[in-house]
Write a protein that holds these residues in place. Sequence first.
Motif, short mmCIF file in Angstrom:
data_model
loop_
_atom_site.label_atom_id
_atom_site.label_comp_id
_atom_site.label_asym_id
_atom_site.label_seq_id
_atom_site.Cartn_x
_atom_site.Cartn_y
_atom_site.Cartn_z
N GLN A 172 19.65 0.83 17.34
CA GLN A 172 18.95 0.51 18.59
C GLN A 172 19.29 1.52 19.68
OE1 GLN A 172 20.30 -3.58 19.17
NE2 GLN A 172 18.30 -4.30 18.46
N GLY A 175 17.28 4.39 19.78
CA GLY A 175 15.86 4.13 19.97
C GLY A 175 15.06 4.01 18.69
N LEU A 176 15.71 3.71 17.57
CA LEU A 176 14.96 3.53 16.33
C LEU A 176 14.06 2.30 16.45
CD1 LEU A 176 16.93 5.61 15.23
CD2 LEU A 176 17.20 4.22 13.20
N SER A 177 12.90 2.38 15.81
CA SER A 177 11.98 1.24 15.86
C SER A 177 12.54 0.10 15.04
CB SER A 177 10.62 1.65 15.32
OG SER A 177 10.73 1.90 13.94
#
Lengths: 267, 267, 310, 255, 255
Positions: A172, A175-177
């Motif tokens: 997270q 910024g990983l989906s």
Amino acid sequence: MSDPNAATTPVPFRGGGFKPERIRFVGLAVFLALVAIAEWGTRAGWISNLTLPRPSDVLSTFRDLYDTGLLWKHLIPSLTRLAVGSVLGVTIGIGVGVIIGLFSMVRAGLVPLVAALFPIPKIALLPLFVIWFGIDEGSKYALIALGTFTPTVVATYGAVDNVDRTLIRMGQSFGLSWWSIVRKIVLPGALPGILSGLRISLAIGIILLVAAEMLGAQYGIGAYILEAGSLYDLERLFAGVVILSALGVLTSAVIGWVEKRMLAWRI
Amino acid sequence: MSDPNAATTPVPFRGGGFKPERIRFVGLAVFLALVAIAEWGTRAGWISNLTLPRPSDVLSTFRDLYDTGLLWKHLIPSLTRLAVGSVLGVTIGIGVGVIIGLFSMVRAGLVPLVAALFPIPKIALLPLFVIWFGIDEGSKYALIALGTFTPTVVATYGAVDNVDRTLIRMGQSFGLSWWSIVRKIVLPGALPGILSGLRISLAIGIILLVAAEMLGAQYGIGAYILEAGSLYDLERLFAGVVILSALGVLTSAVIGWVEKRMLAWRI
Amino acid sequence: ANTKVTVGALAFTSHAASFVAYERGYFAEAGLEVDFKFFQAAQPMAVAIASGDADFGVTAISGGLISLAEKGATKVIGGALSEEKGIDGQKILVSDAAYQAGITTPKLLDGKKFGITQSGSSFHYMGAKMAAAEGIDLNYIPLQKVPAVIGALKSGQIDAWAIVPHIAKPLAGSGAVHIIGDVADYIPDYQVTSVFTSANNAANERAKSAAFLAAFAKGAADFNAALVDKTAGDDAAEEMVKLVHKYVYADRPYDKAKPGIVNGAMRINAGAALNTTSVKDQLDWFIAEGLIKGHITMETLVDPSYVETM
Amino acid sequence: MQLILDSVSHRYGDVRVLSDVSLTIPEGQIVCIVGPSGCGKSTLLRFLGGLERPGAGKVLQSGPLPDGCLNPLTYVFQDFALLPWRDVTGNISLVLEDHGIKGAKAARIIDDVLIRTKLSDFRNALPKQLSGGMKQRVAIARALAVSPAVMLMDEPLSALDAQTRELLMDDLVSLWTRTPFTAVYVTHNLAEAVRLGHRIVVLSRRPGTIRDVVEIDMPLDQRRAGNPTLEAHQARLWQLMREEAEAADKELSNV
Amino acid sequence: MQLILDSVSHRYGDVRVLSDVSLTIPEGQIVCIVGPSGCGKSTLLRFLGGLERPGAGKVLQSGPLPDGCLNPLTYVFQDFALLPWRDVTGNISLVLEDHGIKGAKAARIIDDVLIRTKLSDFRNALPKQLSGGMKQRVAIARALAVSPAVMLMDEPLSALDAQTRELLMDDLVSLWTRTPFTAVYVTHNLAEAVRLGHRIVVLSRRPGTIRDVVEIDMPLDQRRAGNPTLEAHQARLWQLMREEAEAADKELSNV
Ligand SMILES: Nc1ncnc2c1ncn2[C@@H]1O[C@H](COP(=O)(O)OP(=O)(O)OP(=O)(O)O)[C@@H](O)[C@H]1O
Ligand SMILES: Nc1ncnc2c1ncn2[C@@H]1O[C@H](COP(=O)(O)OP(=O)(O)OP(=O)(O)O)[C@@H](O)[C@H]1O
Ligand SMILES: [Mg+2]
Ligand SMILES: [Mg+2]
């Protein structure tokens, strides 16, 4: 290299032990010894032939099975049922387990249901399975699928729960989906737990072969065992049981091998 | 409190999720919804009465069972069998498991044997059990004992293996005797693993009730289910299954309670 | 214009009529293309007919069959095996231990263990009728399967049982058990097995069902003539045994199988006639025992429009 | 880019963790946060990175992002947080993939950060093969790969042994000296704080409030272990904290 | 009592861990052992305590035991090694029970060591309720309860945070000052070594050999953080070790 002013004694040793060591061939020896005792007992007569079959007779029954080609005639349907049923049960189980692991709402709804499903004896449901899935392969697949489903679900959501939360927070923080996190962090992280759950699921699948083949199966190791059992033919009964047991040991070894290959990253 | 020379925006939030939260009553709601759908379907007719019994009929069957006192007549023998069989299987299993965990020689000899015993379907051995132990309670106890024995052994020696080795080295470094180490360090340290293995063992014990009561049981939940199955009486079949399922959930809850009390020292 | 039909069967002599009809082409003549599906026990066969996996079957009237009829799934449409005075019928057996202890007539079985496969099975019914007639109480021990009952009886774990002659006689011959009575003495004209089908076949596929029954009856007539009435001569008997041997005791050599087949020959009702009196008696017994729901009537269970009833 | 905490307070259930903390993280500086165990340092850092939201107060960012910045606020975790099933390269490419950076472009970035963290020889090693120090280097390389505006470091060295810690501190100093970055550095270790911090924020025991902010002017690359000025700062910080640390250590947790 | 290592060598399978190490631990002194990761420090300590036997060489003890000594060679472990299911008192009485010490006599000993380690208020706490520093205090109290002739300490402070470490170092110093004990103290931390060691043994990278032995004359209770003599010693030790530490850190383990 020093000058002790009193008696110099070695430091007493008090460690060691409590560490399982691998000793090879003992297992084999124990096994052979048991077989030898059974052979001796049944030959000498102090084990009645009602109690145990003579191991050599079991072996020759097995050889007959093999020679007549009946072995494959029984083994192949059983393996097919095991494969289809457990692939069904395991894939659905993993899917449901992952979803339970990811969504609190689903977890709250399904976990009690799975917990209630687990202690239900599958043989009790046999008459129903006939109505639901027919007497052909359908009901056999369904029975094995149901039997492997519940333990797989439990193992899978446990495994998802055990995925290191710092790894997820890391994902997270970069910024990983959501989907990337599930695919690249949650699933690989849950794999060890899922595989070790698979061990139990497949053992249960093998055990359920007999129950599945109670229904309208002419061929199959389970049917063979049932027939032998109802005829009190201990040689055949044991031959069948030995096959199932070997099957179980084999699947477990295969999973061990898969673990070694796929989980080489583990410490 | 500062004078940014560019736009000041809040830091975007990207955390949260991936944390199972407890949501209460959803499980109950799902359960009630399923029952309601079944009731509706069977009443409206789009679920045939061959497929599923009407939940309200199951309930009234259950009430009949209770009112006539038959419930206890069936439940008490089953509980006795479960208790005697699983106490036997579990105590011997824990004993053997601890010994396997402590002695490499025993481990090498017995682990392969247990691994081979695990995937053997216990119903396959039913005819043998009748010969070995008769059709009375003996064979029922033995079947349940055997069924609970193997998973208990596996869980126990796994638990012993998982006892923190530094704790054992600590005990040795303070000169504790072998027996003290086993009693005060190994056994308490293995307790969590043993208890969680017990969950599975007892679930298997419950499942095996049906198999155990296949032979010569006039009363018992398993016998009741089998009779209902052969009479194709779905209401009774489901009533019996629900009892077993409740029994399973109950034992699991009891173990959870024991864990909470005995393992309060866990983090 | 052959109609495909699946017939459920057990590998028992009591199913011989179907085998004969198949082997001698009576089914084909009736325009039916028959496929046998073999079962290990009668109960799953009944369920399979309810689920549509099989069309016709022959089995004892058990609680399971009645329950399925009650759910509107199955119907009895004809009769098969019957007890008949003068023809060797089902026997009451006791274990050697019980025999040595002096139990030589059924009357002495009071409080003894009587083996059955399941509550509501034909064994249960026979035991109950016998007990009622003798005014005794029996302790019914469910053992699921016939071989399990045999094992328990041989080893003296149960005291008594009742079973068809081709099983009873060899057992008694070995000395491990003893025959102490005939079922026919307690249940005269007992309709042991009946022909049944799904409710849908009975109601909506009349032509098919009638064709099946007709061919079945032809087979039954051949069988009765060859082995029960023995009016067809020794050659025909021999031929019949050979035919049946294809299905029954197929894994034994012919010489060993023959006595079993011959001993097992009981009358299969001519024209597949159904003894409704006996069926009614059985139904009443099930209701009285609380094994099935009390509101079930003969109309629910039987479709009497196909065959002659007695 | 700079980060601003505007009177942030927070509680977990009944436990008040932070109380009215206001703080600015200026661009290009390393701000160290020290404080006794459980005073809310990690919580504060989670607020700064947007992983959690404070109960009260605001967390703001201002100023332009640096060029090519893929992930403005980037963490370096105490326990490295490497995916054990990916090798060094895979762990770094993980954070590029979601930005659509693949192939040659990714390889260029990865090569660059591996050189900067002296990891080029270990690109195909799995985490389990690496020592703790090397693992943390990989984590730093991964953070550098996304060209962060601010690095948020939660006790990045405290899982390492003292000697490796020394080595990595030197590495961090030389990384910063070459291209200054903004960082918030949480630590228990006052020696680390005086070695790396331009500014050291001392939090009180729970509920955490700012007790003091110490500025150290000496350039990072001139700071050496044993330097008297630093020692003085460290001694002063220890005096500020000793009592709080003692109290925190004696706290019974009611698990 | 003193301990003597006489040309001890050892290998695990193909890995040579120690090579010809000879060393005497004099009575009443704290000997610190420092060295890069994996050089065999813990192994050496296991030999000294009789938990393992060296492949070659001898481990000897000489001199009389102190009065009332129940367990001459007593460990303090890095991860505390407390039984989580016993409270503080139970963890200490564990090591007395096997010597037949129960009831009032045990209570007297336990009270005494709890006072010495300032734990009297925590006698009924379970380990999970204690902070790391408190847990290590319990482990020290347990070691003191058996009146050891030699304390063998394997990185006893390295699982603790820097501040707690400071506090515990002070405690150890004051314990030693009141009644000097013999100890072998393994650590990675040179600051700890110069703070606590009368003599500091520097091991080389694997296979461990003695590179140097540094003696520090200053009394323990006069050593303070920031003291120039200590700093000098520390800087010299760091110089000795830096290269070895770097090499050790970069080693790939072939698990
Ligand atoms: N998710 C959470 N839920 C409940 N309490 C929490 C949570 N996270 C932290 N806490 C509590 O909040 C307090 C502060 O935690 P935090 O981790 O921020 O402290 P810290 O200063 O980082 O401590 P340490 O130095 O030990 O890392 C602690 O008492 C902790 O138990
Ligand atoms: N029981 C064992 N079997 C095999 N190898 C071992 C064993 N114990 C230690 N080793 C190996 O021996 C070497 C020395 O280990 P040891 O634990 O003594 O090092 P150390 O100096 O204490 O290291 P550290 O500073 O990391 O604690 C290491 O390479 C380790 O992997
Ligand atoms: Mg923290
Ligand atoms: Mg070590």
